[in-house]
Scaffold this motif. Structure first.
Motif, PDB file in Angstrom:
ATOM      1  N   GLU A 108      -1.518 -22.573 -16.272  1.00 52.54           N
ATOM      2  CA  GLU A 108      -0.203 -23.291 -15.916  1.00 52.54           C
ATOM      3  C   GLU A 108       0.304 -23.129 -14.646  1.00 52.54           C
ATOM      4  O   GLU A 108       0.829 -23.734 -14.072  1.00 52.54           O
ATOM      5  N   ASP A 109      -0.053 -21.955 -14.057  1.00 60.98           N
ATOM      6  CA  ASP A 109       0.538 -21.409 -12.759  1.00 60.98           C
ATOM      7  C   ASP A 109      -0.634 -20.892 -11.834  1.00 60.98           C
ATOM      8  O   ASP A 109      -0.683 -19.788 -11.464  1.00 60.98           O
ATOM      9  N   LYS A 110      -1.620 -21.921 -11.696  1.00 65.16           N
ATOM     10  CA  LYS A 110      -2.812 -21.626 -10.850  1.00 65.16           C
ATOM     11  C   LYS A 110      -2.321 -20.854  -9.414  1.00 65.16           C
ATOM     12  O   LYS A 110      -3.075 -19.948  -8.949  1.00 65.16           O
ATOM     13  N   GLN A 111      -1.307 -21.238  -8.651  1.00 64.60           N
ATOM     14  CA  GLN A 111      -0.738 -20.959  -7.488  1.00 64.60           C
ATOM     15  C   GLN A 111      -0.412 -19.475  -7.708  1.00 64.60           C
ATOM     16  O   GLN A 111      -0.690 -18.625  -6.783  1.00 64.60           O
ATOM     17  N   ARG A 112       0.355 -19.103  -8.601  1.00 67.11           N
ATOM     18  CA  ARG A 112       0.729 -17.674  -8.732  1.00 67.11           C
ATOM     19  C   ARG A 112      -0.296 -16.791  -9.114  1.00 67.11           C
ATOM     20  O   ARG A 112      -0.559 -15.720  -8.426  1.00 67.11           O
ATOM     21  N   VAL A 113      -1.202 -17.442  -9.902  1.00 70.57           N
ATOM     22  CA  VAL A 113      -2.521 -16.439 -10.375  1.00 70.57           C
ATOM     23  C   VAL A 113      -3.323 -16.104  -8.989  1.00 70.57           C
ATOM     24  O   VAL A 113      -3.595 -15.119  -8.816  1.00 70.57           O
ATOM     25  N   PHE A 114      -3.467 -17.041  -7.943  1.00 73.95           N
ATOM     26  CA  PHE A 114      -4.150 -16.981  -7.033  1.00 73.95           C
ATOM     27  C   PHE A 114      -3.445 -16.145  -5.782  1.00 73.95           C
ATOM     28  O   PHE A 114      -3.894 -15.320  -5.078  1.00 73.95           O
ATOM     29  N   GLU A 115      -2.165 -16.151  -5.928  1.00 71.80           N
ATOM     30  CA  GLU A 115      -1.220 -15.386  -5.273  1.00 71.80           C
ATOM     31  C   GLU A 115      -1.448 -13.716  -5.577  1.00 71.80           C
ATOM     32  O   GLU A 115      -1.567 -12.880  -4.612  1.00 71.80           O
ATOM     33  N   LEU A 116      -1.442 -13.528  -6.813  1.00 72.02           N
ATOM     34  CA  LEU A 116      -1.727 -12.208  -7.453  1.00 72.02           C
ATOM     35  C   LEU A 116      -2.979 -11.789  -7.072  1.00 72.02           C
ATOM     36  O   LEU A 116      -3.033 -10.452  -6.790  1.00 72.02           O
ATOM     37  N   ILE A 117      -3.900 -12.609  -6.968  1.00 69.50           N
ATOM     38  CA  ILE A 117      -5.414 -11.990  -6.771  1.00 69.50           C
ATOM     39  C   ILE A 117      -5.410 -11.705  -5.295  1.00 69.50           C
ATOM     40  O   ILE A 117      -6.058 -10.552  -4.796  1.00 69.50           O
ATOM     41  N   GLU A 118      -4.860 -12.494  -4.358  1.00 65.88           N
ATOM     42  CA  GLU A 118      -4.851 -12.049  -3.016  1.00 65.88           C
ATOM     43  C   GLU A 118      -3.791 -10.984  -2.640  1.00 65.88           C
ATOM     44  O   GLU A 118      -4.240 -10.048  -1.716  1.00 65.88           O
ATOM     45  N   LEU A 119      -2.752 -10.831  -3.445  1.00 62.55           N
ATOM     46  CA  LEU A 119      -2.100  -9.753  -3.330  1.00 62.55           C
ATOM     47  C   LEU A 119      -2.662  -8.564  -3.631  1.00 62.55           C
ATOM     48  O   LEU A 119      -2.794  -7.264  -2.919  1.00 62.55           O
ATOM     49  N   GLY A 120      -3.641  -8.580  -4.752  1.00 63.41           N
ATOM     50  CA  GLY A 120      -4.342  -7.298  -4.986  1.00 63.41           C
ATOM     51  C   GLY A 120      -5.462  -7.243  -3.985  1.00 63.41           C
ATOM     52  O   GLY A 120      -5.942  -5.887  -3.776  1.00 63.41           O
ATOM     53  N   MET A 121      -5.937  -7.992  -3.324  1.00 68.37           N
ATOM     54  CA  MET A 121      -7.041  -7.686  -2.187  1.00 68.37           C
ATOM     55  C   MET A 121      -6.148  -7.131  -0.974  1.00 68.37           C
ATOM     56  O   MET A 121      -6.701  -6.401  -0.078  1.00 68.37           O
ATOM     57  N   ARG A 122      -5.022  -7.302  -0.924  1.00 74.40           N
ATOM     58  CA  ARG A 122      -4.196  -7.141   0.320  1.00 74.40           C
ATOM     59  C   ARG A 122      -3.539  -5.732   0.045  1.00 74.40           C
ATOM     60  O   ARG A 122      -3.188  -4.839   0.987  1.00 74.40           O
ATOM     61  N   ASN A 123      -3.309  -5.169  -1.228  1.00 72.88           N
ATOM     62  CA  ASN A 123      -2.763  -4.126  -1.608  1.00 72.88           C
ATOM     63  C   ASN A 123      -3.528  -2.890  -1.221  1.00 72.88           C
ATOM     64  O   ASN A 123      -4.725  -2.816  -0.857  1.00 72.88           O
ATOM     65  N   GLY A 124      -2.711  -1.698  -0.526  1.00 73.57           N
ATOM     66  CA  GLY A 124      -3.231  -0.559  -0.066  1.00 73.57           C
ATOM     67  C   GLY A 124      -4.205   0.207  -1.043  1.00 73.57           C
ATOM     68  O   GLY A 124      -4.767   1.017  -0.645  1.00 73.57           O
ATOM     69  N   ASP A 125      -4.060  -0.169  -2.390  1.00 70.18           N
ATOM     70  CA  ASP A 125      -4.652   0.622  -3.217  1.00 70.18           C
ATOM     71  C   ASP A 125      -6.241   0.378  -3.385  1.00 70.18           C
ATOM     72  O   ASP A 125      -6.434  -0.823  -4.112  1.00 70.18           O
ATOM     73  N   ARG A 126      -7.065   1.158  -3.073  1.00 67.32           N
ATOM     74  CA  ARG A 126      -8.438   0.765  -2.874  1.00 67.32           C
ATOM     75  C   ARG A 126      -8.779   0.446  -4.290  1.00 67.32           C
ATOM     76  O   ARG A 126      -9.759  -0.274  -4.470  1.00 67.32           O
ATOM     77  N   ARG A 127      -8.441   1.169  -5.406  1.00 64.70           N
ATOM     78  CA  ARG A 127      -8.939   1.077  -6.653  1.00 64.70           C
ATOM     79  C   ARG A 127      -8.910  -0.503  -7.084  1.00 64.70           C
ATOM     80  O   ARG A 127      -9.532  -1.084  -7.730  1.00 64.70           O
ATOM     81  N   LEU A 128      -7.589  -0.971  -6.753  1.00 64.98           N
ATOM     82  CA  LEU A 128      -7.116  -2.389  -7.171  1.00 64.98           C
ATOM     83  C   LEU A 128      -7.961  -3.296  -6.344  1.00 64.98           C
ATOM     84  O   LEU A 128      -8.532  -4.385  -7.125  1.00 64.98           O
ATOM     85  N   LYS A 129      -8.014  -3.054  -5.252  1.00 69.11           N
ATOM     86  CA  LYS A 129      -9.023  -4.054  -4.225  1.00 69.11           C
ATOM     87  C   LYS A 129     -10.452  -4.134  -4.706  1.00 69.11           C
ATOM     88  O   LYS A 129     -10.983  -5.083  -4.893  1.00 69.11           O
ATOM     89  N   ASP A 130     -11.038  -2.999  -5.087  1.00 64.25           N
ATOM     90  CA  ASP A 130     -12.397  -2.954  -5.710  1.00 64.25           C
ATOM     91  C   ASP A 130     -12.273  -3.495  -6.837  1.00 64.25           C
ATOM     92  O   ASP A 130     -13.321  -4.255  -7.400  1.00 64.25           O
ATOM     93  N   ALA A 131     -11.337  -3.591  -7.989  1.00 59.10           N
ATOM     94  CA  ALA A 131     -11.293  -4.299  -9.329  1.00 59.10           C
ATOM     95  C   ALA A 131     -11.279  -5.663  -9.012  1.00 59.10           C
ATOM     96  O   ALA A 131     -11.773  -6.421  -9.832  1.00 59.10           O
ATOM     97  N   VAL A 132     -10.181  -5.951  -8.207  1.00 62.61           N
ATOM     98  CA  VAL A 132     -10.181  -7.443  -7.773  1.00 62.61           C
ATOM     99  C   VAL A 132     -11.339  -8.070  -7.376  1.00 62.61           C
ATOM    100  O   VAL A 132     -11.922  -9.158  -7.883  1.00 62.61           O
ATOM    101  N   SER A 133     -12.029  -7.493  -6.298  1.00 64.32           N
ATOM    102  CA  SER A 133     -13.251  -8.122  -5.630  1.00 64.32           C
ATOM    103  C   SER A 133     -14.490  -7.896  -6.578  1.00 64.32           C
ATOM    104  O   SER A 133     -15.004  -8.955  -6.861  1.00 64.32           O
TER     105      SER A 133
END
Length: 114
Positions: free
Chosen positions: A54-79
């Protein structure tokens, strides 16, 4: 946004099974393996249900936010979890991957190009 907030909001936007919905509360900050598995499952669902999100834009904003987040574990899980699961799920469907990859933010797209 912290890891838990990103994870919870992402799960709200992706139609998931009750198993995934219940898993959010069980993921603690030290549970890297569980977090990776959760994000892999989420990536699979995004690719599988891309056309009905329903909200692709927000889904992909959250994915990008996870990649940009300083938490290494989150970036690893997202990537290595979510993004690679989307790639894997669309391997036999290049047209679907083109649709999905067009939604990726700059950091997510750069990860794919590596």
């Amino acid at each position: 946004m912290d890891t838990k907030a990103i994870t919870a909001e992402l799960a709200q936007h992706v139609p998931a099974t009750s198993t995934l919905e219940n898993a959010i509360d069980d993921i603690g900050p030290a549970d890297l393996e569980d977090m990776h598995t959760f994000y892999s499952d989420m990536g699979w669902l995004i690719a599988e249900r891309f056309s009905t999100l329903e909200d692709k834009q927000r889904v992909f904003e959250l994915i990008e936010l996870g990649m940009r987040n300083g938490d290494r574990r989150l970036k690893d899980a997202v990537s290595t979890g979510l993004i690679e699961a989307m790639i894997s799920r669309t391997g036999a469907q290049p047209a679907r991957w083109r649709q999905i990859s067009a939604e990726l933010g700059p950091l997510s797209a750069a990860y794919v190009r590596q």
